[in-house]
Design an enzyme around this catalytic site. Structure first.
Site, PDB file in Angstrom:
ATOM      1  N   LYS A  22       0.828  -1.213   0.000  1.00 10.79           N
ATOM      2  CA  LYS A  22       0.000   0.000   0.000  1.00 10.79           C
ATOM      3  C   LYS A  22       0.860   1.260   0.000  1.00 10.79           C
ATOM      4  O   LYS A  22       0.709   2.129  -0.859  1.00 10.79           O
ATOM      5  CB  LYS A  22      -0.904   0.010   1.243  1.00 10.79           C
ATOM      6  CG  LYS A  22      -1.561   1.347   1.505  1.00 10.79           C
ATOM      7  CD  LYS A  22      -2.330   1.377   2.813  1.00 10.79           C
ATOM      8  CE  LYS A  22      -1.507   1.586   4.048  1.00 10.79           C
ATOM      9  NZ  LYS A  22      -1.419   2.946   4.580  1.00 10.79           N
ATOM     10  N   ASN A  23       1.762   1.368   0.992  1.00 10.19           N
ATOM     11  CA  ASN A  23       2.497   2.628   1.141  1.00 10.19           C
ATOM     12  C   ASN A  23       3.411   2.901  -0.047  1.00 10.19           C
ATOM     13  O   ASN A  23       3.667   4.053  -0.386  1.00 10.19           O
ATOM     14  CB  ASN A  23       3.294   2.627   2.449  1.00 10.19           C
ATOM     15  CG  ASN A  23       2.363   2.761   3.650  1.00 10.19           C
ATOM     16  OD1 ASN A  23       1.203   3.148   3.497  1.00 10.19           O
ATOM     17  ND2 ASN A  23       2.859   2.444   4.831  1.00 10.19           N
ATOM     18  N   CYS A 118      -3.140  13.166  13.102  1.00  8.94           N
ATOM     19  CA  CYS A 118      -3.949  11.950  12.956  1.00  8.94           C
ATOM     20  C   CYS A 118      -3.824  11.141  14.231  1.00  8.94           C
ATOM     21  O   CYS A 118      -3.114  11.538  15.148  1.00  8.94           O
ATOM     22  CB  CYS A 118      -3.537  11.147  11.735  1.00  8.94           C
ATOM     23  SG  CYS A 118      -2.046  10.225  11.989  1.00  8.94           S
ATOM     24  N   ARG A 123       2.337  14.185  13.323  1.00 13.16           N
ATOM     25  CA  ARG A 123       2.760  13.921  11.943  1.00 13.16           C
ATOM     26  C   ARG A 123       2.936  15.212  11.143  1.00 13.16           C
ATOM     27  O   ARG A 123       2.182  15.503  10.217  1.00 13.16           O
ATOM     28  CB  ARG A 123       1.788  12.946  11.261  1.00 13.16           C
ATOM     29  CG  ARG A 123       1.746  11.620  11.981  1.00 13.16           C
ATOM     30  CD  ARG A 123       0.982  10.576  11.249  1.00 13.16           C
ATOM     31  NE  ARG A 123       1.703  10.012  10.122  1.00 13.16           N
ATOM     32  CZ  ARG A 123       1.193   9.116   9.300  1.00 13.16           C
ATOM     33  NH1 ARG A 123      -0.038   8.699   9.481  1.00 13.16           N
ATOM     34  NH2 ARG A 123       1.896   8.638   8.293  1.00 13.16           N
ATOM     35  N   ASP A 309       5.165   0.040  11.973  1.00 17.79           N
ATOM     36  CA  ASP A 309       3.900  -0.474  11.443  1.00 17.79           C
ATOM     37  C   ASP A 309       3.649  -1.941  11.822  1.00 17.79           C
ATOM     38  O   ASP A 309       2.592  -2.491  11.496  1.00 17.79           O
ATOM     39  CB  ASP A 309       3.867  -0.333   9.909  1.00 17.79           C
ATOM     40  CG  ASP A 309       3.756   1.125   9.477  1.00 17.79           C
ATOM     41  OD1 ASP A 309       3.482   1.987  10.331  1.00 17.79           O
ATOM     42  OD2 ASP A 309       3.956   1.396   8.280  1.00 17.79           O
ATOM     43  N   ARG A 401      -8.543   0.083   4.638  1.00 10.84           N
ATOM     44  CA  ARG A 401      -7.570   1.020   4.071  1.00 10.84           C
ATOM     45  C   ARG A 401      -6.273   0.297   3.716  1.00 10.84           C
ATOM     46  O   ARG A 401      -5.562   0.723   2.810  1.00 10.84           O
ATOM     47  CB  ARG A 401      -7.232   2.111   5.086  1.00 10.84           C
ATOM     48  CG  ARG A 401      -8.374   3.034   5.381  1.00 10.84           C
ATOM     49  CD  ARG A 401      -7.945   4.137   6.280  1.00 10.84           C
ATOM     50  NE  ARG A 401      -6.935   4.974   5.620  1.00 10.84           N
ATOM     51  CZ  ARG A 401      -6.471   6.106   6.108  1.00 10.84           C
ATOM     52  NH1 ARG A 401      -6.913   6.547   7.255  1.00 10.84           N
ATOM     53  NH2 ARG A 401      -5.565   6.803   5.465  1.00 10.84           N
TER      54      ARG A 401
HETATM   55  C1  EPZ Z   1       5.184   6.503   6.401  1.00 11.78           C
HETATM   56  O1  EPZ Z   1       4.575   7.653   7.005  1.00 11.78           O
HETATM   57  C2  EPZ Z   1       4.114   5.450   6.289  1.00 11.78           C
HETATM   58  N1  EPZ Z   1       3.022   5.934   5.483  1.00 11.78           N
HETATM   59  C3  EPZ Z   1       3.619   5.069   7.694  1.00 11.78           C
HETATM   60  O2  EPZ Z   1       2.697   4.006   7.553  1.00 11.78           O
HETATM   61  C4  EPZ Z   1       4.802   4.603   8.531  1.00 11.78           C
HETATM   62  O3  EPZ Z   1       4.369   4.351   9.843  1.00 11.78           O
HETATM   63  C5  EPZ Z   1       5.893   5.672   8.552  1.00 11.78           C
HETATM   64  O4  EPZ Z   1       6.266   6.031   7.183  1.00 11.78           O
HETATM   65  C6  EPZ Z   1       7.149   5.253   9.277  1.00 11.78           C
HETATM   66  O5  EPZ Z   1       7.682   4.097   8.695  1.00 11.78           O
HETATM   67  C7  EPZ Z   1       3.129   5.991   4.161  1.00 11.78           C
HETATM   68  O6  EPZ Z   1       4.148   5.667   3.564  1.00 11.78           O
HETATM   69  C8  EPZ Z   1       1.937   6.430   3.413  1.00 11.78           C
HETATM   70  P1  EPZ Z   1       7.675   9.661   8.430  1.00 11.78           P
HETATM   71  P2  EPZ Z   1       5.295   9.050   6.972  1.00 11.78           P
HETATM   72  O7  EPZ Z   1       7.706  10.923   7.677  1.00 11.78           O
HETATM   73  O8  EPZ Z   1       6.072   9.172   5.714  1.00 11.78           O
HETATM   74  C9  EPZ Z   1       7.979  12.903  11.967  1.00 11.78           C
HETATM   75  C10 EPZ Z   1       0.732   2.740   8.072  1.00 11.78           C
HETATM   76  O9  EPZ Z   1       0.185   2.223   9.081  1.00 11.78           O
HETATM   77  N2  EPZ Z   1       8.000  13.925  10.900  1.00 11.78           N
HETATM   78  O10 EPZ Z   1       8.799   8.695   8.212  1.00 11.78           O
HETATM   79  O11 EPZ Z   1       4.277  10.076   7.263  1.00 11.78           O
HETATM   80  C11 EPZ Z   1       6.645  12.160  12.043  1.00 11.78           C
HETATM   81  O12 EPZ Z   1       5.692  12.885  12.786  1.00 11.78           O
HETATM   82  C12 EPZ Z   1       1.383   4.084   8.153  1.00 11.78           C
HETATM   83  O13 EPZ Z   1       0.721   2.205   6.968  1.00 11.78           O
HETATM   84  C13 EPZ Z   1       8.209  15.250  11.239  1.00 11.78           C
HETATM   85  O14 EPZ Z   1       8.371  15.617  12.402  1.00 11.78           O
HETATM   86  O15 EPZ Z   1       6.302   8.904   8.200  1.00 11.78           O
HETATM   87  C14 EPZ Z   1       7.068  10.862  12.669  1.00 11.78           C
HETATM   88  O16 EPZ Z   1       7.162  11.029  14.061  1.00 11.78           O
HETATM   89  C15 EPZ Z   1       1.101   4.902   9.324  1.00 11.78           C
HETATM   90  N3  EPZ Z   1       8.235  16.182  10.227  1.00 11.78           N
HETATM   91  C16 EPZ Z   1       8.472  10.616  12.100  1.00 11.78           C
HETATM   92  O17 EPZ Z   1       8.904  11.885  11.624  1.00 11.78           O
HETATM   93  C17 EPZ Z   1       8.077  15.830   8.921  1.00 11.78           C
HETATM   94  O18 EPZ Z   1       8.088  16.731   8.036  1.00 11.78           O
HETATM   95  C18 EPZ Z   1       8.537   9.644  10.923  1.00 11.78           C
HETATM   96  O19 EPZ Z   1       7.549  10.008   9.972  1.00 11.78           O
HETATM   97  C19 EPZ Z   1       7.873  14.479   8.594  1.00 11.78           C
HETATM   98  C20 EPZ Z   1       7.843  13.537   9.608  1.00 11.78           C
END
Ligand code: EPZ
Length: 422
Positions: A22-23, A118, A123, A309, A401
């Site tokens: 999915k991702n 969320c 996030r 995840d 989803r």
């Molecule tokens: C991706 O989310 C995945 N989603 C998530 O999958 C997954 O949990 C996550 O990566 C971590 O592996 C998709 O790919 C669609 P991040 P993403 O940016 O890209 C912080 C699922 O269940 N952060 O790596 O949004 C953030 O808040 C989902 O399938 C900032 O502070 O994750 C988090 O604490 C949920 N500022 C950490 O970094 C930013 O600009 C990692 O987030 C971006 C992120």
């Protein structure tokens, strides 16, 4: 909305095919915006998130057709007719924010709604924005929207260093850099298989990318990208989820399309609980005799570490372990929403900030439960495979989803699981 009813029913045996990720697929779909030629994706999972992003892409002028029963997606963004991704679309799916890099780099400007928080945490998207600013974009925030404008002549290659790993941020930076002028170097880049697969697809479209799968990714901008056909990689989170099913219920399940390198750190932890994992050239086979698992401590980390995840699903397994396990969630600040629901089923879990201490119990009892995110929801189904009596999981919307035909896949290996109208 439907509910899923699971009844503990003994060991599981048989095969489960793993769907496309999915991702990964969501980010691959955004890549279609980078070219006026068609991008065809195969091994597309049939999930509501995929449809939601498809609708957003259509609102931007990209044609989206699902073929072969939904397993193949033909995307064609001959002309971008709108440079604005509306709040109503983006709020449903955070990955929508990843249309920003492609539209900005191709069109010179883009307006995308901020996604908002969320269930699993705030996030933020500050690092996405930092990366685009480094590439020369001017950003303004107005009424909940980010408006990004590239310099005359387009984005300019730059060095982008992330203070910590962000998957979505790395991917927005990569797509934006493919059509920038000059070379971009991304440091502390995400190494997730999803990001690697996106780079593979972009390379097939003519992008010049080096270092995918390492912490430093170099992208040399090109004038245009062309069409391509790309197969979506197997879903490592679906794989890990279904590997936990026989770990909890016992039995022998073959996960078709599963690869150990996608889930190495997770496999190490699962083996430490006493579960056997065998890799074949087409699958992973998981065996467990149904005895109590050994406790194990887990800390979530960016790839190649233990994935956040799979934390909820691992907790479901450790609820039945013979001893105390500690789970440390380091990626999201609020990702233990499954704990109170597991407790309602008889688990012993104590959450203190980012740590959850799980004291294994011999038996749990089915209950009416629900969760507010995808992985938390599936952890309740997994626990239900061994709990006594019926576990009724509400808000099935979350499961749809991210898990394709979950009741069919688990039902096929002997689980007693049914979808019913609520
Ligand atoms: C991706 O989310 C995945 N989603 C998530 O999958 C997954 O949990 C996550 O990566 C971590 O592996 C998709 O790919 C669609 P991040 P993403 O940016 O890209 C912080 C699922 O269940 N952060 O790596 O949004 C953030 O808040 C989902 O399938 C900032 O502070 O994750 C988090 O604490 C949920 N500022 C950490 O970094 C930013 O600009 C990692 O987030 C971006 C992120």
């Amino acid at each position: 909305m439907d509910k899923i009813v699971v009844t503990g029913n003994g060991p599981l045996n048989g095969q489960i095919p793993i769907s496309g990720a999915k991702n990964t697929c969501l980010k691959l779909m955004t890549a279609a915006l980078l070219s006026d030629e068609p991008l065809t994706l195969t091994n597309v999972p049939r999930l509501s998130d995929i449809k939601t992003l498809g609708a957003l892409l259509e609102s931007l002028g990209c044609e989206v057709a699902l073929l072969n029963g939904g397993n193949v997606m033909a995307l064609s963004a001959g002309t971008i007719t709108s440079r604005k991704a509306e709040y109503d679309m983006v709020r449903k799916l955070r990955a929508s924010f990843n249309v920003l890099g492609p539209i900005l780099t191709r069109e010179g400007e883009a307006t995308v709604s901020l996604p908002g928080g969320c269930a699993i945490g705030a996030r933020k998207v500050d690092l996405h924005l930092m990366a685009l600013e480094k590439l020369g974009a001017t950003l303004t925030l107005e009424e909940g929207y980010v408006h990004a404008k590239a310099p005359e002549g387009g984005l300019i290659g730059a060095v982008i260093e992330f203070p910590f790993v962000t998957v979505g941020g790395t991917e927005n930076a990569i797509t934006a850099a493919t059509l920038a002028n000059g070379t971009t170097v991304i440091k502390n880049a995400a190494r997730e298989p999803d990001t690697v697969d996106l780079c593979k697809c972009l390379s097939a479209m003519g992008a010049k990318i080096d270092g995918a799968g390492t912490s430093t990714i170099t992208i040399e901008g090109v004038d245009r990208l062309h069409g391509a056909t790309h197969e979506v990689i197997a879903d490592r989170i679906e794989l890990g989820t279904f590997m936990i099913a026989p770990a909890i219920a016992g039995g022998e399940v073959e996960l078709l399309g599963g690869r150990r390198d996608l889930v190495e750190a997770f496999c190490g932890k699962l083996e430490a609980t006493g579960v056997q994992i065998e890799e074949t050239d087409k699958s992973l086979i998981v065996r467990h005799d149904g005895s109590r698992l050994k406790p194990v401590d887990v800390e979530t980390e960016p790839f190649p570490g233990f994935p956040t995840d799979l934390q909820a699903q691992m907790m479901a397994a450790l609820c039945f372990a013979d001893g105390v396990s500690v789970l440390h969630e380091t990626i999201f600040e609020n990702r233990f929403m499954h704990a109170p629901e597991l407790i309602r089923m008889g688990a012993q879990v104590d959450v203190q900030g980012g740590h959850a201490t799980v004291t294994g119990v011999e038996a749990m009892k089915g209950a009416q439960v629900m969760a507010t995110d995808l992985r938390a929801s599936v952890s309740l189904i997994l626990a239900g495979l061994k709990a006594e009596g019926e576990t009724v999981v509400g808000r099935v919307y979350h499961l749809d989803r991210g898990y394709e035909r979950i009741e069919e896949k688990l039902g096929a290996v002997g689980a007693k699981i049914e979808r019913m109208p609520e």
